[in-house]
Each structure stands twice: as C-alpha cells, then as structure tokens.
Design a protein around this motif. Structure first.
Motif, PDB file in Angstrom:
ATOM      1  N   LEU A   7       1.056  -1.023  -0.029  1.00 21.73           N
ATOM      2  CA  LEU A   7      -0.162  -0.297  -0.010  1.00 21.73           C
ATOM      3  C   LEU A   7       1.042   1.485  -0.057  1.00 21.73           C
ATOM      4  CD1 LEU A   7      -3.229   0.228   2.587  1.00 21.73           C
ATOM      5  CD2 LEU A   7      -0.766   2.278   1.951  1.00 21.73           C
ATOM      6  N   ILE A   8       0.222   2.439  -0.789  1.00 16.62           N
ATOM      7  CA  ILE A   8       1.110   2.983  -0.891  1.00 16.62           C
ATOM      8  C   ILE A   8       0.279   4.943   0.125  1.00 16.62           C
ATOM      9  CG2 ILE A   8       0.510   4.145  -2.694  1.00 16.62           C
ATOM     10  CD1 ILE A   8       3.845   5.444  -2.875  1.00 16.62           C
ATOM     11  N   LEU A   9       1.197   5.691   0.471  1.00 24.18           N
ATOM     12  CA  LEU A   9       0.622   6.733   1.413  1.00 24.18           C
ATOM     13  C   LEU A   9       0.702   7.622   0.054  1.00 24.18           C
ATOM     14  CD1 LEU A   9       0.169   6.777   4.729  1.00 24.18           C
ATOM     15  CD2 LEU A   9      -1.450   6.360   4.026  1.00 24.18           C
ATOM     16  N   LEU A  10       0.433   8.523  -0.685  1.00 28.44           N
ATOM     17  CA  LEU A  10       0.156   9.117  -1.222  1.00 28.44           C
ATOM     18  C   LEU A  10       0.365  11.099  -1.533  1.00 28.44           C
ATOM     19  CD1 LEU A  10       2.324   9.254  -3.955  1.00 28.44           C
ATOM     20  CD2 LEU A  10      -0.087   8.669  -5.346  1.00 28.44           C
TER      21      LEU A  10
ATOM     22  N   ILE B 174     -10.149   9.059  -7.753  1.00 25.85           N
ATOM     23  CA  ILE B 174     -11.051   8.500  -7.544  1.00 25.85           C
ATOM     24  C   ILE B 174     -11.003   7.546  -9.128  1.00 25.85           C
ATOM     25  CG2 ILE B 174     -13.443   7.595  -7.728  1.00 25.85           C
ATOM     26  CD1 ILE B 174     -14.013   9.552  -5.946  1.00 25.85           C
ATOM     27  N   MET B 175     -11.098   8.808  -9.694  1.00 24.65           N
ATOM     28  CA  MET B 175     -10.515   8.459 -11.615  1.00 24.65           C
ATOM     29  C   MET B 175      -9.309   7.473 -12.114  1.00 24.65           C
ATOM     30  SD  MET B 175     -14.491   9.311 -12.878  1.00 24.65           S
ATOM     31  CE  MET B 175     -13.788   9.920 -14.735  1.00 24.65           C
ATOM     32  N   LEU B 176      -8.436   8.185 -11.216  1.00 30.83           N
ATOM     33  CA  LEU B 176      -6.765   7.624 -11.462  1.00 30.83           C
ATOM     34  C   LEU B 176      -7.142   6.606 -10.854  1.00 30.83           C
ATOM     35  CD1 LEU B 176      -4.915  11.785 -11.322  1.00 30.83           C
ATOM     36  CD2 LEU B 176      -5.654   9.967 -13.399  1.00 30.83           C
ATOM     37  N   GLY B 177      -7.803   5.813 -10.234  1.00 29.83           N
ATOM     38  CA  GLY B 177      -7.576   4.559  -9.566  1.00 29.83           C
ATOM     39  C   GLY B 177      -7.491   4.429  -7.857  1.00 29.83           C
ATOM     40  N   GLY B 178      -7.236   5.906  -7.092  1.00 27.73           N
ATOM     41  CA  GLY B 178      -7.139   5.363  -5.999  1.00 27.73           C
ATOM     42  C   GLY B 178      -8.259   4.836  -5.505  1.00 27.73           C
ATOM     43  N   ASP B 179      -8.088   4.743  -3.512  1.00 22.46           N
ATOM     44  CA  ASP B 179      -8.822   3.910  -2.972  1.00 22.46           C
ATOM     45  C   ASP B 179      -9.567   4.600  -1.877  1.00 22.46           C
ATOM     46  OD1 ASP B 179      -8.119   0.430  -4.408  1.00 22.46           O
ATOM     47  OD2 ASP B 179      -6.581   1.689  -4.230  1.00 22.46           O
ATOM     48  N   ALA B 180      -8.859   6.040  -1.675  1.00 24.87           N
ATOM     49  CA  ALA B 180      -9.021   6.105  -0.618  1.00 24.87           C
ATOM     50  C   ALA B 180      -8.928   7.411  -0.404  1.00 24.87           C
ATOM     51  CB  ALA B 180      -8.792   5.805   0.764  1.00 24.87           C
ATOM     52  N   PHE B 181      -9.336   8.315  -0.278  1.00 21.85           N
ATOM     53  CA  PHE B 181      -9.004   9.905   0.424  1.00 21.85           C
ATOM     54  C   PHE B 181      -8.443  10.617   1.503  1.00 21.85           C
ATOM     55  CE2 PHE B 181      -9.373  14.749  -0.588  1.00 21.85           C
ATOM     56  CZ  PHE B 181      -8.275  14.808  -1.555  1.00 21.85           C
ATOM     57  N   ILE B 182      -7.813  10.873   2.034  1.00 24.40           N
ATOM     58  CA  ILE B 182      -8.172  11.744   3.428  1.00 24.40           C
ATOM     59  C   ILE B 182      -7.338  13.148   3.111  1.00 24.40           C
ATOM     60  CG2 ILE B 182      -6.927  10.830   5.965  1.00 24.40           C
ATOM     61  CD1 ILE B 182      -7.813   8.180   5.220  1.00 24.40           C
TER      62      ILE B 182
ATOM     63  N   THR C 185       0.266   1.398 -14.323  1.00 21.56           N
ATOM     64  CA  THR C 185       0.217   0.659 -15.810  1.00 21.56           C
ATOM     65  C   THR C 185       0.246  -0.352 -14.636  1.00 21.56           C
ATOM     66  OG1 THR C 185       2.194   1.759 -15.335  1.00 21.56           O
ATOM     67  CG2 THR C 185       0.500   2.974 -16.643  1.00 21.56           C
ATOM     68  N   PHE C 186       0.889  -0.884 -13.743  1.00 22.02           N
ATOM     69  CA  PHE C 186       1.759  -2.358 -13.627  1.00 22.02           C
ATOM     70  C   PHE C 186       1.631  -2.370 -12.110  1.00 22.02           C
ATOM     71  CE2 PHE C 186       4.481   1.284 -11.205  1.00 22.02           C
ATOM     72  CZ  PHE C 186       4.975   1.278 -10.154  1.00 22.02           C
ATOM     73  N   SER C 187       1.099  -2.075 -11.380  1.00 24.77           N
ATOM     74  CA  SER C 187       0.473  -2.407 -10.005  1.00 24.77           C
ATOM     75  C   SER C 187      -0.955  -2.336  -9.574  1.00 24.77           C
ATOM     76  CB  SER C 187       1.174  -1.953  -9.067  1.00 24.77           C
ATOM     77  OG  SER C 187       0.769  -2.398  -7.639  1.00 24.77           O
ATOM     78  N   ASP C 188      -2.035  -3.101  -9.158  1.00 24.80           N
ATOM     79  CA  ASP C 188      -2.686  -2.591  -8.646  1.00 24.80           C
ATOM     80  C   ASP C 188      -2.969  -2.290  -5.878  1.00 24.80           C
ATOM     81  OD1 ASP C 188      -3.213  -5.011  -7.378  1.00 24.80           O
ATOM     82  OD2 ASP C 188      -5.047  -6.011  -8.416  1.00 24.80           O
ATOM     83  N   MET C 189      -2.103  -1.864  -5.465  1.00 26.87           N
ATOM     84  CA  MET C 189      -2.324  -1.909  -4.674  1.00 26.87           C
ATOM     85  C   MET C 189      -2.703  -1.086  -4.446  1.00 26.87           C
ATOM     86  SD  MET C 189       1.401   0.190  -4.418  1.00 26.87           S
ATOM     87  CE  MET C 189       2.270  -0.393  -5.728  1.00 26.87           C
ATOM     88  N   PRO C 190      -3.341  -1.241  -3.295  1.00 33.16           N
ATOM     89  CA  PRO C 190      -4.257   0.046  -2.724  1.00 33.16           C
ATOM     90  C   PRO C 190      -3.085   1.626  -2.823  1.00 33.16           C
ATOM     91  CG  PRO C 190      -4.512  -2.079  -0.781  1.00 33.16           C
ATOM     92  CD  PRO C 190      -3.352  -1.791  -1.883  1.00 33.16           C
TER      93      PRO C 190
ATOM     94  N   ALA D  21      -8.614  -2.047   6.413  1.00 28.08           N
ATOM     95  CA  ALA D  21     -10.018  -2.231   5.484  1.00 28.08           C
ATOM     96  C   ALA D  21      -8.963  -2.924   4.426  1.00 28.08           C
ATOM     97  CB  ALA D  21     -10.793  -1.432   6.308  1.00 28.08           C
ATOM     98  N   LEU D  22      -8.042  -1.899   3.923  1.00 30.02           N
ATOM     99  CA  LEU D  22      -7.817  -1.932   2.325  1.00 30.02           C
ATOM    100  C   LEU D  22      -6.769  -3.015   1.747  1.00 30.02           C
ATOM    101  CD1 LEU D  22      -7.655   2.229   1.718  1.00 30.02           C
ATOM    102  CD2 LEU D  22      -8.666   0.525   0.502  1.00 30.02           C
ATOM    103  N   LEU D  23      -5.833  -3.149   3.129  1.00 26.74           N
ATOM    104  CA  LEU D  23      -5.307  -4.367   2.792  1.00 26.74           C
ATOM    105  C   LEU D  23      -6.175  -5.660   2.637  1.00 26.74           C
ATOM    106  CD1 LEU D  23      -1.663  -2.827   4.895  1.00 26.74           C
ATOM    107  CD2 LEU D  23      -2.145  -3.592   2.960  1.00 26.74           C
ATOM    108  N   ARG D  24      -6.545  -5.579   3.949  1.00 21.33           N
ATOM    109  CA  ARG D  24      -7.323  -6.372   4.175  1.00 21.33           C
ATOM    110  C   ARG D  24      -8.521  -7.278   2.560  1.00 21.33           C
ATOM    111  NH1 ARG D  24      -9.620  -5.360   8.215  1.00 21.33           N
ATOM    112  NH2 ARG D  24     -11.783  -4.387   7.862  1.00 21.33           N
TER     113      ARG D  24
END
Length: 223
Positions: free
Chosen positions: A50-53, A93-101, A71-76, A116-119
């Motif tokens: 998972l990455i915090l970005l 969201i449109m670019l594939g992010g899983d959450a926005f904090i 382009t190479f991973s679906d990691m959260p 939750a995202l890792l699970r």
C-alpha cells in the motif's frame, strides 16, 4: 512484524516522520520516498502492499504517480493531502485511488482505513470463479468472461462485481456496496460509486453484456 509493507510519498519531512513512527509502531514495514525524481523506481524496488501518496510533490504530482503505478500494480493507494477540493477527490478516484484523507488526519481513522484496504485487497486473492447468466467472474485474473471474450477489471471494479455476483438476483443498495468496498461511507461519496458503475457497464457492453447490471430506481443494483 506485520507482513505488510507501506510506502510514504510525502515531502513534508515532519509529517513523513510522524507517519513512519505511527505505522512502524503498529507493526508495518515502512519506507519513505527519499528521491522524488524517481518515485516509481523506489516503488518497484520496495514493492509495497500500500502507498500513502500526497498530491503536491516535487516533480511529478501524486496524480501522475498514481497513474504510473496503475500501469503495473493494483496496490491500494491512499491520498493523504491538504488538497481537499471536490475536484481533487474526484481526480483521485478517476485515476485509481482507493481513499482520500485530508490533513490534518485522525490517526485512528487512517489506521482503520489502511487495515481495511489491506484486508480487502489481499484476502480476495483466491482462484475462485463466480458465474451468472453465462458470465464468469475470475477473481484471480481480475476479469469477466462472456461468450469467449474477456474484460479486464480494476481492483474496485472487481470488488463491485464480486459483491453483485455474490448477491445475484437480489437488490444491492448503493450503501451496501459502498460499505463493502470502503467499510464506511465516511471515506467516499456517492459519486465515486457512480463513476465505477459507469466504467463497469462500458466494459461489459464492449463484450456483449448490455443490460447485465440493472438499476432499480431508488433501491440499488441487481444482476
């Protein structure tokens, strides 16, 4: 030590240090981006779960980095940012992010979202195929097959279809789907589900599955 690795892409070194302390203290293996001219190289080297970005970074923006990762991973990917406009959230969201904090963040909520995202991301990895009306959902390859044609799915698209297949023939409310995806409606607005549903329907129509997902007015969706 937790089995999961988390990468932090944050150029405010005070916040970066706080996040490293928080995550390490909760058992995660943590790495922070040191060279913002080569974030993708560091991601491929560390292979985080998972990455915090952050959005505003030196060089490429968080949005650019998210697009490259997809382009190479679906990691959260969790955007943790002071940019709190509706457009920023929609773009994530449109670019594939899983959450926005947004900053300043609540550490308990951040940790709960990460867990939750890792699970959800890594417990769904199983060689299972779900079928409904001659369509087959392949969990392992993240694809849907119909009439010898396949549509590739993103992680969120796969999970939405997984929930619908598991409840095939029943009406799934929008709230139920959001809860399944993100645990709490606190973390996502209703527009995000609509964006994903539009994408899914486009992919299904491309392989001949027109009208596969039906909308029940003011109720939800059903197969």
């Amino acid at each position: 030590m937790n089995e999961y690795r988390i990468m932090i892409a944050e150029d405010d070194f005070t916040i970066q240090a706080q996040l490293k302390t928080l995550l390490s203290g909760n058992g995660y293996e943590v790495s922070a981006v040191a060279d913002f001219s080569n974030v993708i190289g560091q991601v491929k080297s560390f292979l985080p779960h998972l990455i915090l970005l952050d959005i505003k970074l030196p060089g490429n923006s968080g949005f650019d980095i998210c697009s490259q990762i997809r382009t190479f991973s679906d990691m959260p990917i969790i955007f943790v940012t002071s940019s709190n406009t509706d457009m920023d959230e929609l773009n994530s969201i449109m670019l594939g992010g899983d959450a926005f904090i947004t900053k300043p963040y609540n550490t308990a909520i951040l940790l709960a979202k990460i867990a939750a995202l890792l699970r959800r991301a890594y417990n769904l990895r199983q060689a299972e195929v779900l079928t409904w009306n001659r369509a087959a959902l392949h969990l392992e390859s993240s694809s849907l097959e119909y009439n010898r044609q396949k549509a590739s799915l993103t992680k969120n698209e796969l999970k939405i279809l997984y929930y619908l297949f598991k409840n095939a023939g029943k009406i799934c409310t929008r709230n139920d789907i959001v809860d399944f995806l993100w645990d709490s409606q606190l973390y996502i607005d209703d527009n995000a589900l609509s964006v994903n549903m539009t994408r899914i329907r486009g992919k299904l129509e491309a392989i001949g599955l027109t009208g596969f997902i039906k909308t029940k007015h003011r109720q939800g969706y059903t197969l």
